[in-house]
Design a protein around this motif. Structure first.
Motif, PDB file in Angstrom:
ATOM      1  N   THR A  83      37.510  46.876  34.418  1.00  0.00           N
ATOM      2  CA  THR A  83      36.684  48.019  34.838  1.00  0.00           C
ATOM      3  C   THR A  83      35.539  47.652  35.761  1.00  0.00           C
ATOM      4  O   THR A  83      34.937  48.545  36.375  1.00  0.00           O
ATOM      5  CB  THR A  83      36.102  48.715  33.588  1.00  0.00           C
ATOM      6  N   ASN A  84      35.210  46.373  35.896  1.00  0.00           N
ATOM      7  CA  ASN A  84      34.097  45.991  36.769  1.00  0.00           C
ATOM      8  C   ASN A  84      34.597  45.965  38.221  1.00  0.00           C
ATOM      9  O   ASN A  84      35.481  45.170  38.561  1.00  0.00           O
ATOM     10  CB  ASN A  84      33.544  44.613  36.367  1.00  0.00           C
ATOM     11  N   PRO A  85      34.048  46.803  39.091  1.00  0.00           N
ATOM     12  CA  PRO A  85      34.584  46.928  40.456  1.00  0.00           C
ATOM     13  C   PRO A  85      34.115  45.846  41.433  1.00  0.00           C
ATOM     14  O   PRO A  85      34.677  45.706  42.518  1.00  0.00           O
ATOM     15  CB  PRO A  85      34.059  48.295  40.890  1.00  0.00           C
ATOM     16  N   LYS A  86      33.073  45.085  41.064  1.00  0.00           N
ATOM     17  CA  LYS A  86      32.468  44.150  42.021  1.00  0.00           C
ATOM     18  C   LYS A  86      33.415  42.987  42.354  1.00  0.00           C
ATOM     19  O   LYS A  86      33.661  42.120  41.519  1.00  0.00           O
ATOM     20  CB  LYS A  86      31.150  43.629  41.467  1.00  0.00           C
ATOM     21  N   GLY A  87      33.934  43.028  43.585  1.00  0.00           N
ATOM     22  CA  GLY A  87      34.841  41.978  44.052  1.00  0.00           C
ATOM     23  C   GLY A  87      36.210  42.026  43.421  1.00  0.00           C
ATOM     24  O   GLY A  87      37.021  41.115  43.647  1.00  0.00           O
TER      25      GLY A  87
ATOM     26  N   VAL B 272      41.541  40.072  42.059  1.00  0.00           N
ATOM     27  CA  VAL B 272      42.877  40.408  41.558  1.00  0.00           C
ATOM     28  C   VAL B 272      43.945  39.797  42.457  1.00  0.00           C
ATOM     29  O   VAL B 272      44.932  39.217  41.984  1.00  0.00           O
ATOM     30  CB  VAL B 272      43.052  41.946  41.465  1.00  0.00           C
ATOM     31  N   LYS B 273      43.741  39.914  43.765  1.00  0.00           N
ATOM     32  CA  LYS B 273      44.705  39.351  44.713  1.00  0.00           C
ATOM     33  C   LYS B 273      44.783  37.828  44.578  1.00  0.00           C
ATOM     34  O   LYS B 273      45.869  37.239  44.635  1.00  0.00           O
ATOM     35  CB  LYS B 273      44.305  39.737  46.133  1.00  0.00           C
ATOM     36  N   ALA B 274      43.611  37.196  44.406  1.00  0.00           N
ATOM     37  CA  ALA B 274      43.573  35.735  44.300  1.00  0.00           C
ATOM     38  C   ALA B 274      44.237  35.258  43.004  1.00  0.00           C
ATOM     39  O   ALA B 274      44.838  34.179  42.955  1.00  0.00           O
ATOM     40  CB  ALA B 274      42.132  35.241  44.365  1.00  0.00           C
ATOM     41  N   LEU B 275      44.136  36.076  41.938  1.00  0.00           N
ATOM     42  CA  LEU B 275      44.662  35.665  40.635  1.00  0.00           C
ATOM     43  C   LEU B 275      46.143  36.031  40.472  1.00  0.00           C
ATOM     44  O   LEU B 275      46.789  35.584  39.516  1.00  0.00           O
ATOM     45  CB  LEU B 275      43.832  36.331  39.527  1.00  0.00           C
ATOM     46  N   GLU B 276      46.683  36.808  41.389  1.00  0.00           N
ATOM     47  CA  GLU B 276      48.039  37.325  41.249  1.00  0.00           C
ATOM     48  C   GLU B 276      49.101  36.241  41.048  1.00  0.00           C
ATOM     49  O   GLU B 276      49.973  36.379  40.172  1.00  0.00           O
ATOM     50  CB  GLU B 276      48.401  38.177  42.462  1.00  0.00           C
ATOM     51  N   PRO B 277      49.095  35.124  41.790  1.00  0.00           N
ATOM     52  CA  PRO B 277      50.105  34.067  41.561  1.00  0.00           C
ATOM     53  C   PRO B 277      50.079  33.533  40.132  1.00  0.00           C
ATOM     54  O   PRO B 277      51.135  33.291  39.541  1.00  0.00           O
ATOM     55  CB  PRO B 277      49.723  32.990  42.581  1.00  0.00           C
TER      56      PRO B 277
ATOM     57  N   PHE C 106      37.396  31.467  41.832  1.00  0.00           N
ATOM     58  CA  PHE C 106      37.629  32.355  40.685  1.00  0.00           C
ATOM     59  C   PHE C 106      38.970  32.074  39.995  1.00  0.00           C
ATOM     60  O   PHE C 106      39.008  31.875  38.767  1.00  0.00           O
ATOM     61  CB  PHE C 106      37.549  33.825  41.117  1.00  0.00           C
ATOM     62  N   PRO C 107      40.099  32.035  40.710  1.00  0.00           N
ATOM     63  CA  PRO C 107      41.367  31.771  40.022  1.00  0.00           C
ATOM     64  C   PRO C 107      41.429  30.399  39.366  1.00  0.00           C
ATOM     65  O   PRO C 107      42.032  30.232  38.303  1.00  0.00           O
ATOM     66  CB  PRO C 107      42.423  31.904  41.136  1.00  0.00           C
ATOM     67  N   GLU C 108      40.783  29.403  39.988  1.00  0.00           N
ATOM     68  CA  GLU C 108      40.768  28.063  39.401  1.00  0.00           C
ATOM     69  C   GLU C 108      39.977  28.044  38.101  1.00  0.00           C
ATOM     70  O   GLU C 108      40.356  27.381  37.130  1.00  0.00           O
ATOM     71  CB  GLU C 108      40.163  27.060  40.384  1.00  0.00           C
TER      72      GLU C 108
ATOM     73  N   TRP D 221      42.553  42.068  31.778  1.00  0.00           N
ATOM     74  CA  TRP D 221      41.569  42.156  32.869  1.00  0.00           C
ATOM     75  C   TRP D 221      42.284  42.455  34.183  1.00  0.00           C
ATOM     76  O   TRP D 221      41.810  43.262  34.984  1.00  0.00           O
ATOM     77  CB  TRP D 221      40.799  40.843  32.988  1.00  0.00           C
ATOM     78  N   PHE D 222      43.411  41.806  34.415  1.00  0.00           N
ATOM     79  CA  PHE D 222      44.152  41.965  35.669  1.00  0.00           C
ATOM     80  C   PHE D 222      44.653  43.404  35.843  1.00  0.00           C
ATOM     81  O   PHE D 222      44.584  43.968  36.939  1.00  0.00           O
ATOM     82  CB  PHE D 222      45.338  40.992  35.687  1.00  0.00           C
ATOM     83  N   ARG D 223      45.119  44.015  34.748  1.00  0.00           N
ATOM     84  CA  ARG D 223      45.724  45.351  34.842  1.00  0.00           C
ATOM     85  C   ARG D 223      44.717  46.485  34.660  1.00  0.00           C
ATOM     86  O   ARG D 223      44.848  47.546  35.277  1.00  0.00           O
ATOM     87  CB  ARG D 223      46.823  45.474  33.785  1.00  0.00           C
TER      88      ARG D 223
END
Length: 356
Positions: free
Chosen positions: A330-334, A339-344, A304-306, A325-327
């Motif tokens: 609204t879609n809760p699935k996964g 969010v954690k994976a995209l944080e860096p 996902f982040p890639e 999208w990060f902040r």
């Protein structure tokens, strides 16, 4: 008294032999005298006049210092190449005679012993490495593509020895250039017997021979071809307004069959996605689609982040859309995982924004 090593002594004897052959050749002034030079070339290669793969029985004993009677090493064979180069520089019209001899020998590989075929391969590689005057690559590669020679594995053995010897002094790019001029660069699998004509067999064979750069080149070539085929197929479906479910299924099947990395598929279709994502709302919808696809396919979750980063690099997704999208997605699935994976990446975007 100085005792020379056997291979150097043999090289000196070959040099004297070739000198005498050259002295008899340099007086050839007209194309009509090429047949005499042709005979001399046959002697240089085999020690006597030849029929396909054989020496004529009525010509006496073969000369002991020909290419085929020497050792299968570049040190022994190189003098022959150099001296032929000298002849051809002075008598360029004689190149046709060399072409004829080479074509005849290569079409008759099955009549030579394995060791003799290796010597021919080394000579051929050195001829191109030394840029033997005017010898066109198609003269070498096209005669090799005879079905019976390929089926017996003789061509693969010859071309392997040729590649290995040529790459001693030259780069892979140089080799590819020769293959292109010989019109075989896109058909390397044709050197393999039909039962082994696959990308897997190609990689296995040349990896075992230590030519990993060639293996990587071929894999990249196959990858590019499959990407091009997929793009062509999907473009046709979109032009014909094919149902979106069928388009998605085509993508999945092509990716599976070609074993294409998902991120590369995204890069390939970046321009198309860019055409449809004309505003922030549509960009956000695209991220939600990527989120859902990655959520439903376990092997895609870690990508996902890639994928998001690739879409950003290709100017499909804007920085503001990704941050929104990060902040506030609204879609809760996964979502928590993504969010954690995209944080860096988000941290990098925010730091870049602060610096500006």
């Amino acid at each position: 008294m100085v005792i020379l090593p056997a291979d150097i002594f043999c090289t000196i004897k070959i040099s004297f032999f070739l000198c005498s052959a050259i002295n008899s050749c340099i007086h050839f002034q007209k194309p009509g005298e090429r047949s005499a030079f042709l005979c001399n070339l046959q002697v240089v290669f085999t020690g006597g006049r030849t029929q396909p793969g054989t020496t004529k029985p009525d010509e006496g004993e073969r000369h002991p210092y020909s290419i085929l009677d020497g050792e299968p090493t570049r040190e022994v064979i190189l003098p022959s190449v150099i001296y032929l180069q000298k002849i051809l520089r002075r008598r360029a019209f004689l190149i046709k005679s060399l072409e004829n001899v080479m074509r005849r020998f290569l079409q008759s590989l099955e009549f030579f012993e394995e060791n003799e075929r290796k010597k021919l391969a080394i000579f051929t590689a050195l001829a191109f490495s030394q840029k033997l005057s005017g010898l066109p690559p198609e003269t070498v590669f096209q005669p090799l593509l005879k079905d019976n020679l390929v089926a017996k594995g003789l061509v693969l053995s010859f071309i392997t020895d040729f590649f290995k010897e040529y790459l001693v002094d030259n780069s892979l790019d140089d080799l590819i250039s020769i293959l292109k001029r010989g019109k075989v660069e896109d058909n390397l699998l044709e050197f393999f017997p039909s039962a082994k004509r696959s990308a897997e067999c190609f990689s296995e064979h040349f990896s075992k021979e230590g030519m990993l750069a060639l293996v990587e080149y071929n894999e990249k070539k196959i990858f590019e071809v499959k990407l091009k085929e997929m793009k062509s197929a999907l473009t046709a479906q979109i032009t014909e307004e094919t149902d979106i479910a069928e388009v998605i299924e085509t993508v999945k099947q092509r990716v599976k069959d070609a074993k294409l990395p998902d991120v590369e598929v995204v890069k390939t279709w970046a321009k198309l996605l860019n055409t449809f994502c004309t505003n922030g709302k549509l960009e956000l919808e695209l991220i939600y689609k990527v989120q859902m696809q990655c959520y439903e396919d376990a092997k895609l979750m870690k990508l996902f982040p890639e994928i998001v980063r690739s879409l950003y690099d290709q100017d499909v997704l804007a920085e503001d859309t990704i941050l929104h999208w990060f902040r506030k997605g609204t879609n809760p699935k996964g979502r928590q995982t993504f969010v954690k994976a995209l944080e860096p990446f988000v941290n990098w975007l925010e730091e870049a924004e602060e610096e500006e």
